[in-house]
Motif scaffolding. Sequence first.
Motif, mmCIF file in Angstrom:
data_model
loop_
_atom_site.group_PDB
_atom_site.id
_atom_site.type_symbol
_atom_site.label_atom_id
_atom_site.label_comp_id
_atom_site.label_asym_id
_atom_site.label_seq_id
_atom_site.Cartn_x
_atom_site.Cartn_y
_atom_site.Cartn_z
ATOM 1 N N GLN A 1 33.519 40.486 40.394
ATOM 2 C CA GLN A 1 32.362 40.811 39.640
ATOM 3 C C GLN A 1 31.016 41.052 40.310
ATOM 4 O O GLN A 1 29.997 41.673 39.912
ATOM 5 N N CYS B 1 32.641 40.508 28.157
ATOM 6 C CA CYS B 1 32.726 40.407 29.965
ATOM 7 C C CYS B 1 31.474 40.807 30.321
ATOM 8 O O CYS B 1 31.003 41.774 29.845
ATOM 9 N N LEU B 2 30.810 40.143 31.179
ATOM 10 C CA LEU B 2 29.778 40.544 31.874
ATOM 11 C C LEU B 2 29.689 41.820 32.707
ATOM 12 O O LEU B 2 28.859 42.569 32.820
ATOM 13 N N HIS C 1 41.314 35.253 31.124
ATOM 14 C CA HIS C 1 40.537 36.597 31.369
ATOM 15 C C HIS C 1 39.807 36.685 32.791
ATOM 16 O O HIS C 1 40.003 37.532 33.554
ATOM 17 N N GLU C 2 39.573 35.570 33.436
ATOM 18 C CA GLU C 2 38.828 35.564 34.805
ATOM 19 C C GLU C 2 40.113 35.824 35.950
ATOM 20 O O GLU C 2 39.810 36.718 36.564
ATOM 21 N N HIS D 1 40.614 39.412 36.088
ATOM 22 C CA HIS D 1 39.817 39.835 37.041
ATOM 23 C C HIS D 1 40.442 39.919 38.528
ATOM 24 O O HIS D 1 40.202 41.016 39.202
HETATM 25 NI NI NI Z 1 35.257 39.438 32.532
#
Ligand code: NI
Length: 169
Positions: free
Chosen positions: A51, A94-95, A136-137, A140
Amino acid sequence: MALREILTVPDPLLKQKSAAVEVVDDGLRALMDDMLETMYAAPGIGLAAVQIGVPKRVIVMDLSPREGEQEPKYFVNPEIVWASEETAPYEEGCLSVPDIYDEVERPAKVRLRYLNYQGETIEEEAEGVYAVCIQHEMDHLDGVLFIDHLSRLKRERAVAKVKKAKQAA
Ligand code: NI
């Protein structure tokens, strides 16, 4: 430590699969420090290295209440070694998909194996928000976003909304 820019959809790097880390050294710890600072500033509760544009299998997280003491967690090369059949829904955000929230259904409980900040192997169970956040992470790290678990219509709407908000900023 330094603040890094958080990539947002539809940045193609977010779809990339991250590579395993060879060794937990001071260089990697510096990356994890930057990730944590960036996550706190956002603010968010979890962040994957990709990210901030670094496709390595590294995650930082802090699920402690905002007012309390910080309790950062670091995950290098995390693996899910077991997942419950029971699933649970949770409204995720999510960022990299700012201001979009929607419900995703995931295994309610998982067993994890990962290396920590010191490079030690840790195995533990996660449930509740911890289980949601780590899954979730970890998505990614494989180029998967929470909106990929939604319908195509919802996903396209979310990406369009983020693009529009960014252009307006
Ligand atoms: Ni996220």
